[in-house]
Structures are given as structure tokens and as C-alpha cells.
Write a protein that holds these residues in place. Structure first.
Motif, short mmCIF file in Angstrom:
data_model
loop_
_atom_site.label_atom_id
_atom_site.label_comp_id
_atom_site.label_asym_id
_atom_site.label_seq_id
_atom_site.Cartn_x
_atom_site.Cartn_y
_atom_site.Cartn_z
N THR A 90 0.84 -1.20 0.00
CA THR A 90 0.00 0.00 0.00
C THR A 90 0.87 1.25 0.00
O THR A 90 1.74 1.41 0.86
CB THR A 90 -0.92 0.00 1.23
OG1 THR A 90 -1.83 -1.10 1.13
CG2 THR A 90 -1.70 1.30 1.32
N ALA A 91 0.64 2.12 -0.98
CA ALA A 91 1.44 3.34 -1.13
C ALA A 91 0.91 4.16 -2.30
O ALA A 91 0.06 3.69 -3.07
CB ALA A 91 2.91 3.00 -1.36
N LEU A 92 1.46 5.35 -2.44
CA LEU A 92 1.25 6.15 -3.63
C LEU A 92 2.37 5.81 -4.61
O LEU A 92 3.55 5.92 -4.25
CB LEU A 92 1.26 7.64 -3.29
CG LEU A 92 0.83 8.62 -4.38
CD1 LEU A 92 -0.60 8.36 -4.82
CD2 LEU A 92 0.96 10.06 -3.87
N ASN A 115 11.98 13.84 -13.64
CA ASN A 115 10.58 14.09 -14.00
C ASN A 115 9.70 13.07 -13.31
O ASN A 115 10.03 11.87 -13.30
CB ASN A 115 10.39 13.98 -15.52
CG ASN A 115 11.28 14.93 -16.29
OD1 ASN A 115 12.29 14.52 -16.86
ND2 ASN A 115 10.94 16.20 -16.28
N TRP A 116 8.57 13.55 -12.78
CA TRP A 116 7.68 12.69 -12.01
C TRP A 116 6.23 12.93 -12.40
O TRP A 116 5.84 14.07 -12.71
CB TRP A 116 7.83 12.96 -10.52
CG TRP A 116 9.18 12.62 -9.98
CD1 TRP A 116 10.22 13.49 -9.77
CD2 TRP A 116 9.65 11.33 -9.57
NE1 TRP A 116 11.30 12.80 -9.27
CE2 TRP A 116 10.98 11.47 -9.13
CE3 TRP A 116 9.07 10.06 -9.54
CZ2 TRP A 116 11.73 10.41 -8.66
CZ3 TRP A 116 9.82 9.00 -9.07
CH2 TRP A 116 11.15 9.17 -8.65
N GLY A 117 5.44 11.87 -12.35
CA GLY A 117 4.00 12.02 -12.44
C GLY A 117 3.44 12.41 -11.08
O GLY A 117 4.17 12.55 -10.09
N SER A 118 2.13 12.56 -11.02
CA SER A 118 1.48 12.98 -9.78
C SER A 118 1.12 11.80 -8.88
O SER A 118 0.72 12.00 -7.73
CB SER A 118 0.23 13.80 -10.08
OG SER A 118 -0.68 13.03 -10.85
N GLY A 119 1.25 10.57 -9.38
CA GLY A 119 1.04 9.38 -8.57
C GLY A 119 -0.33 8.78 -8.71
O GLY A 119 -1.31 9.43 -9.07
N THR A 120 -0.39 7.48 -8.40
CA THR A 120 -1.66 6.75 -8.36
C THR A 120 -1.66 5.87 -7.11
O THR A 120 -0.66 5.22 -6.79
CB THR A 120 -1.86 5.91 -9.64
OG1 THR A 120 -3.15 5.31 -9.62
CG2 THR A 120 -0.80 4.84 -9.82
N GLN A 121 -2.76 5.89 -6.38
CA GLN A 121 -2.83 5.21 -5.08
C GLN A 121 -3.12 3.72 -5.27
O GLN A 121 -4.01 3.33 -6.03
CB GLN A 121 -3.92 5.83 -4.22
CG GLN A 121 -4.10 5.18 -2.86
CD GLN A 121 -2.89 5.37 -1.94
OE1 GLN A 121 -2.28 6.44 -1.94
NE2 GLN A 121 -2.57 4.35 -1.17
N VAL A 122 -2.35 2.92 -4.53
CA VAL A 122 -2.59 1.48 -4.45
C VAL A 122 -2.84 1.15 -2.98
O VAL A 122 -2.03 1.47 -2.12
CB VAL A 122 -1.39 0.68 -4.98
CG1 VAL A 122 -1.56 -0.82 -4.69
CG2 VAL A 122 -1.22 0.91 -6.48
N THR A 123 -3.98 0.51 -2.71
CA THR A 123 -4.34 0.12 -1.36
C THR A 123 -4.65 -1.37 -1.35
O THR A 123 -5.48 -1.84 -2.12
CB THR A 123 -5.55 0.91 -0.85
OG1 THR A 123 -5.27 2.30 -0.90
CG2 THR A 123 -5.88 0.51 0.58
#
Length: 126
Positions: A90-92, A115-123
Motif C-alpha cells: 500500500t502506497a502512492l 521528471n515525475w508524475g502525480s502518482g496513483t494510489q494502491v491500497t
């Protein structure tokens, strides 16, 4: 200008799978090293899996044997297939890219990525 957009996160039960995708636009992605990283609340951003400067998949120990990273396709996409997920996954999750042709385990260092994206959450729940 390089832009990274992640997709595919969600909430699953332990043992299930998720597939993350990252689309890079703005440059010829073949010139880049790309990878997946994750960050838990209060924690440091850590590598999950990358495709290094030689095109070789490199995995963090926590991902080895459960996750598969791949790069390619017409839409300049980096994917992460995550199987047998655990609550500690579990993390971003962030997609990163860099001009530097880092290789091997050096490619797991997030400091090389610019360079980075804004992230996607995984739970993942137990």
C-alpha cells in the motif's frame, strides 16, 4: 516538456493483482530511463522497478518475483504488473523518468530521476 501520467491504481484484497500504466509525452521516450517508485505516508520515496539504460528490468527486493515492469508500445508506456499483492504494498505509486542512462541497481536511486508524475494510489487490504 516531458509529462508523465500514471493510471491503474485502486483498492484490492491481499493476493490480488493490479496493473499500473505510465504514459510519457513530450519527448522521445526511448531516450529515457523510466521506473516505478512508491511512497507511504511519512516515508521516503523508494524504488519498486525500473527499466535501466540498457533496457534491462531492475527490481527492488520487495518486488522481485511478484512484479513485472515493461517498457514499450505505441503510446510510450511503462507498465507495472503487480501480482500477489500484500498490505505492505500500500502506497502512492509514482512514475519517474531521467535523461541519465543509469544502469543496474544505480537506476533504483530516485535521486537520478528528474521528471515525475502525480502518482496513483494502491491500497491492499488483508
Amino acid at each position: 516538456q516531458v509529462k508523465l501520467v500514471e493510471s491503474g491504481g485502486g483498492s484490492v484484497q491481499a493476493g490480488e493483482s493490479l496493473r499500473l500504466s505510465c504514459q510519457l509525452t513530450g519527448m522521445n521516450y526511448d531516450a529515457y530511463v523510466m521506473g516505478w517508485f512508491r511512497q507511504s505516508p511519512g516515508g521516503q520515496r523508494q524504488a519498486v522497478a525500473v527499466v535501466d539504460g540498457d533496457g534491462t528490468p531492475i527490481y527492488a527486493p520487495s518486488a522481485q518475483g511478484r512484479f513485472t515492469v515493461s517498457k514499450g508500445g505505441a503510446k510510450n508506456t511503462l507498465t507495472l504488473q503487480m501480482d500477489r499483492l500484500k498490505p505492505e504494498d500500500t502506497a502512492l505509486y509514482y512514475c519517474g523518468s531521467t535523461f541519465y542512462r543509469v544502469r543496474g541497481t544505480y537506476a533504483l536511486d530516485p535521486d537520478h530521476y528528474k521528471n515525475w508524475g502525480s502518482g496513483t494510489q494502491v491500497t491492499v487490504s488483508s
